[in-house]
Design a protein around this motif. Structure first.
Motif, PDB file in Angstrom:
ATOM      1  N   LYS A  37       0.761  -0.960  -0.034  1.00 56.27           N
ATOM      2  CA  LYS A  37       0.060  -0.009   0.128  1.00 56.27           C
ATOM      3  C   LYS A  37       0.881   1.266   0.078  1.00 56.27           C
ATOM      4  O   LYS A  37       1.061   2.103   1.046  1.00 56.27           O
ATOM      5  N   LYS A  38       1.247   1.487  -1.211  1.00 50.93           N
ATOM      6  CA  LYS A  38       2.242   2.738  -1.330  1.00 50.93           C
ATOM      7  C   LYS A  38       1.610   4.088  -0.855  1.00 50.93           C
ATOM      8  O   LYS A  38       2.425   4.965  -0.367  1.00 50.93           O
ATOM      9  N   GLU A  39       0.534   4.185  -1.181  1.00 45.98           N
ATOM     10  CA  GLU A  39      -0.202   5.322  -0.629  1.00 45.98           C
ATOM     11  C   GLU A  39      -0.277   5.721   0.711  1.00 45.98           C
ATOM     12  O   GLU A  39      -0.050   6.706   1.032  1.00 45.98           O
ATOM     13  N   VAL A  40      -0.423   4.410   1.329  1.00 47.40           N
ATOM     14  CA  VAL A  40      -0.809   4.515   2.743  1.00 47.40           C
ATOM     15  C   VAL A  40       0.685   5.049   3.420  1.00 47.40           C
ATOM     16  O   VAL A  40       0.924   5.710   4.333  1.00 47.40           O
ATOM     17  N   LYS A  41       1.690   4.027   2.759  1.00 48.61           N
ATOM     18  CA  LYS A  41       2.960   4.399   3.334  1.00 48.61           C
ATOM     19  C   LYS A  41       3.582   5.788   3.268  1.00 48.61           C
ATOM     20  O   LYS A  41       4.220   6.415   4.190  1.00 48.61           O
ATOM     21  N   GLU A  42       3.379   6.498   2.138  1.00 54.81           N
ATOM     22  CA  GLU A  42       3.553   7.770   1.872  1.00 54.81           C
ATOM     23  C   GLU A  42       2.983   8.792   2.882  1.00 54.81           C
ATOM     24  O   GLU A  42       3.717   9.616   3.550  1.00 54.81           O
ATOM     25  N   ALA A  43       1.754   8.345   3.059  1.00 59.99           N
ATOM     26  CA  ALA A  43       0.894   9.317   4.092  1.00 59.99           C
ATOM     27  C   ALA A  43       1.404   9.184   5.322  1.00 59.99           C
ATOM     28  O   ALA A  43       1.620  10.103   6.073  1.00 59.99           O
ATOM     29  N   LEU A  44       1.830   7.989   6.200  1.00 58.52           N
ATOM     30  CA  LEU A  44       2.507   7.661   7.308  1.00 58.52           C
ATOM     31  C   LEU A  44       3.699   8.256   7.442  1.00 58.52           C
ATOM     32  O   LEU A  44       4.017   8.813   8.306  1.00 58.52           O
ATOM     33  N   SER A  45       4.561   8.120   6.484  1.00 59.39           N
ATOM     34  CA  SER A  45       5.838   8.786   6.332  1.00 59.39           C
ATOM     35  C   SER A  45       5.824  10.216   6.489  1.00 59.39           C
ATOM     36  O   SER A  45       6.517  10.830   7.349  1.00 59.39           O
ATOM     37  N   LYS A  46       4.638  10.991   5.798  1.00 64.79           N
ATOM     38  CA  LYS A  46       4.700  12.485   5.823  1.00 64.79           C
ATOM     39  C   LYS A  46       4.298  12.720   7.317  1.00 64.79           C
ATOM     40  O   LYS A  46       4.662  13.817   8.071  1.00 64.79           O
ATOM     41  N   THR A  47       3.370  12.003   8.030  1.00 62.79           N
ATOM     42  CA  THR A  47       2.700  12.198   9.027  1.00 62.79           C
ATOM     43  C   THR A  47       3.920  11.960  10.101  1.00 62.79           C
ATOM     44  O   THR A  47       4.170  12.878  11.277  1.00 62.79           O
ATOM     45  N   LEU A  48       4.663  11.031  10.187  1.00 64.83           N
ATOM     46  CA  LEU A  48       5.885  10.728  11.057  1.00 64.83           C
ATOM     47  C   LEU A  48       7.049  11.442  10.981  1.00 64.83           C
ATOM     48  O   LEU A  48       7.888  11.679  11.900  1.00 64.83           O
ATOM     49  N   GLY A  49       7.111  11.936   9.662  1.00 67.84           N
ATOM     50  CA  GLY A  49       8.349  12.891   9.310  1.00 67.84           C
ATOM     51  C   GLY A  49       9.739  12.201   9.038  1.00 67.84           C
ATOM     52  O   GLY A  49      10.708  12.791   9.661  1.00 67.84           O
ATOM     53  N   LYS A  50       9.499  10.875   8.888  1.00 66.24           N
ATOM     54  CA  LYS A  50      10.549  10.183   8.742  1.00 66.24           C
ATOM     55  C   LYS A  50      10.351   8.832   7.807  1.00 66.24           C
ATOM     56  O   LYS A  50       9.396   8.497   7.656  1.00 66.24           O
ATOM     57  N   SER A  51      11.486   8.376   7.199  1.00 67.78           N
ATOM     58  CA  SER A  51      11.143   7.019   6.427  1.00 67.78           C
ATOM     59  C   SER A  51      10.988   5.866   7.231  1.00 67.78           C
ATOM     60  O   SER A  51      11.237   5.781   8.517  1.00 67.78           O
ATOM     61  N   LEU A  52       9.808   5.173   6.718  1.00 66.73           N
ATOM     62  CA  LEU A  52       9.214   3.915   7.610  1.00 66.73           C
ATOM     63  C   LEU A  52      10.203   2.727   7.752  1.00 66.73           C
ATOM     64  O   LEU A  52      10.125   1.771   8.182  1.00 66.73           O
ATOM     65  N   ASP A  53      11.276   2.791   6.537  1.00 68.42           N
ATOM     66  CA  ASP A  53      12.029   1.370   6.345  1.00 68.42           C
ATOM     67  C   ASP A  53      12.889   1.350   7.440  1.00 68.42           C
ATOM     68  O   ASP A  53      13.633   0.273   7.567  1.00 68.42           O
ATOM     69  N   SER A  54      13.101   2.453   8.265  1.00 69.08           N
ATOM     70  CA  SER A  54      14.003   2.230   9.445  1.00 69.08           C
ATOM     71  C   SER A  54      13.605   1.820  10.597  1.00 69.08           C
ATOM     72  O   SER A  54      13.888   1.596  11.607  1.00 69.08           O
ATOM     73  N   ILE A  55      12.082   1.797  10.499  1.00 68.25           N
ATOM     74  CA  ILE A  55      11.261   1.366  11.835  1.00 68.25           C
ATOM     75  C   ILE A  55      11.178  -0.079  11.926  1.00 68.25           C
ATOM     76  O   ILE A  55      10.765  -0.819  11.110  1.00 68.25           O
ATOM     77  N   ALA A  56      11.791  -0.527  13.131  1.00 65.98           N
ATOM     78  CA  ALA A  56      11.812  -2.112  13.278  1.00 65.98           C
ATOM     79  C   ALA A  56      10.606  -2.586  13.837  1.00 65.98           C
ATOM     80  O   ALA A  56      10.566  -3.998  14.092  1.00 65.98           O
ATOM     81  N   TYR A  57       9.795  -1.959  14.338  1.00 68.14           N
ATOM     82  CA  TYR A  57       8.316  -2.488  14.958  1.00 68.14           C
ATOM     83  C   TYR A  57       7.081  -1.877  14.263  1.00 68.14           C
ATOM     84  O   TYR A  57       7.197  -1.021  13.470  1.00 68.14           O
ATOM     85  N   PRO A  58       6.044  -2.578  14.687  1.00 65.68           N
ATOM     86  CA  PRO A  58       4.871  -2.189  13.715  1.00 65.68           C
ATOM     87  C   PRO A  58       4.541  -0.864  14.170  1.00 65.68           C
ATOM     88  O   PRO A  58       4.633  -0.202  15.279  1.00 65.68           O
TER      89      PRO A  58
END
Length: 206
Positions: free
Chosen positions: A161-182
């Motif tokens: 879900k690329k669109e969701v990933k982009e929205a979350l990344s903008k909200t959190l202000g960082k890349s999600l690939d570096s997050i090791a937990y859900p």
């Protein structure tokens, strides 16, 4: 200090805002044998109900007796009505079912069959959505525990879900690939620090 983010996440919620609908406590099934169609009430709940059932239509015969409340005990199957079809005719009918949880002394009490009902799913106090990152270390463990304990939740794989990933990344202000937990959404609050099932249960109860 644990970070709790309260956000609308308008894109995410727009795509994934369907809530689990509560099923009716009693449903009607039909069983046809020859020129007869029998209607049965199926109660999958753990409490009894009184139901009022009525069939209307054409090209069939039925009892002219006025519909009466019928008791449907907990986890049971009860015969409600049978209609007789006319030869070489296709019946046209609709039926209605009213379900009452306040029981009447005048309700018909028919023979019934106890049915096996699978354990019910648990609706948590706060809606759960789990966003699985590509490097998530504990996602499978948490998801398996939720399934094992029959919790209702949503699981979204951010790689799909690329669109969701982009929205979350903008909200959190960082890349999600570096997050090791859900990344977990509990009732509109985002959590990035929940590492195990026990911690999730603790936050769910708050």
């Amino acid at each position: 200090m644990a970070t709790k983010i309260n956000t609308l996440l308008f894109i995410v919620l727009f795509v994934f805002n369907n809530l689990q609908a509560q099923e009716k406590s009693v449903k009607v099934i039909e069983e046809q044998k020859g020129n007869r169609i029998a209607f049965y009430a199926i109660n999958e709940d753990e409490q009894p109900y009184d139901v009022l059932f009525e069939v209307k239509g054409s090209d069939f015969r039925q009892s002219a007796a006025r519909p009466r409340l019928t008791r449907v005990p907990a986890t049971s199957k009860v015969h409600l009505k049978t209609i007789i079809l006319y030869r070489d005719k296709t019946p046209k009918y609709t039926h209605t079912l009213q379900v009452n949880d306040s029981l009447s002394r005048r309700a018909l009490k028919k023979e019934y069959t106890i049915i096996e009902v699978p354990p019910k799913m648990i609706t948590p106090k706060r809606n759960i959505t789990i966003y699985r990152t590509s490097s998530c270390l504990s996602c499978d463990t948490i998801v398996n525990k939720l399934n094992e304990n029959r919790y209702i939740f949503k699981l979204i794989d951010l790689q799909e879900k690329k669109e969701v990933k982009e929205a979350l990344s903008k909200t959190l202000g960082k890349s999600l690939d570096s997050i090791a937990y859900p990344i977990i959404n509990l009732g509109g609050h985002l959590y990035t620090w929940i590492t195990n099932y026990e911690t999730l249960l603790s936050e769910m109860d708050k």
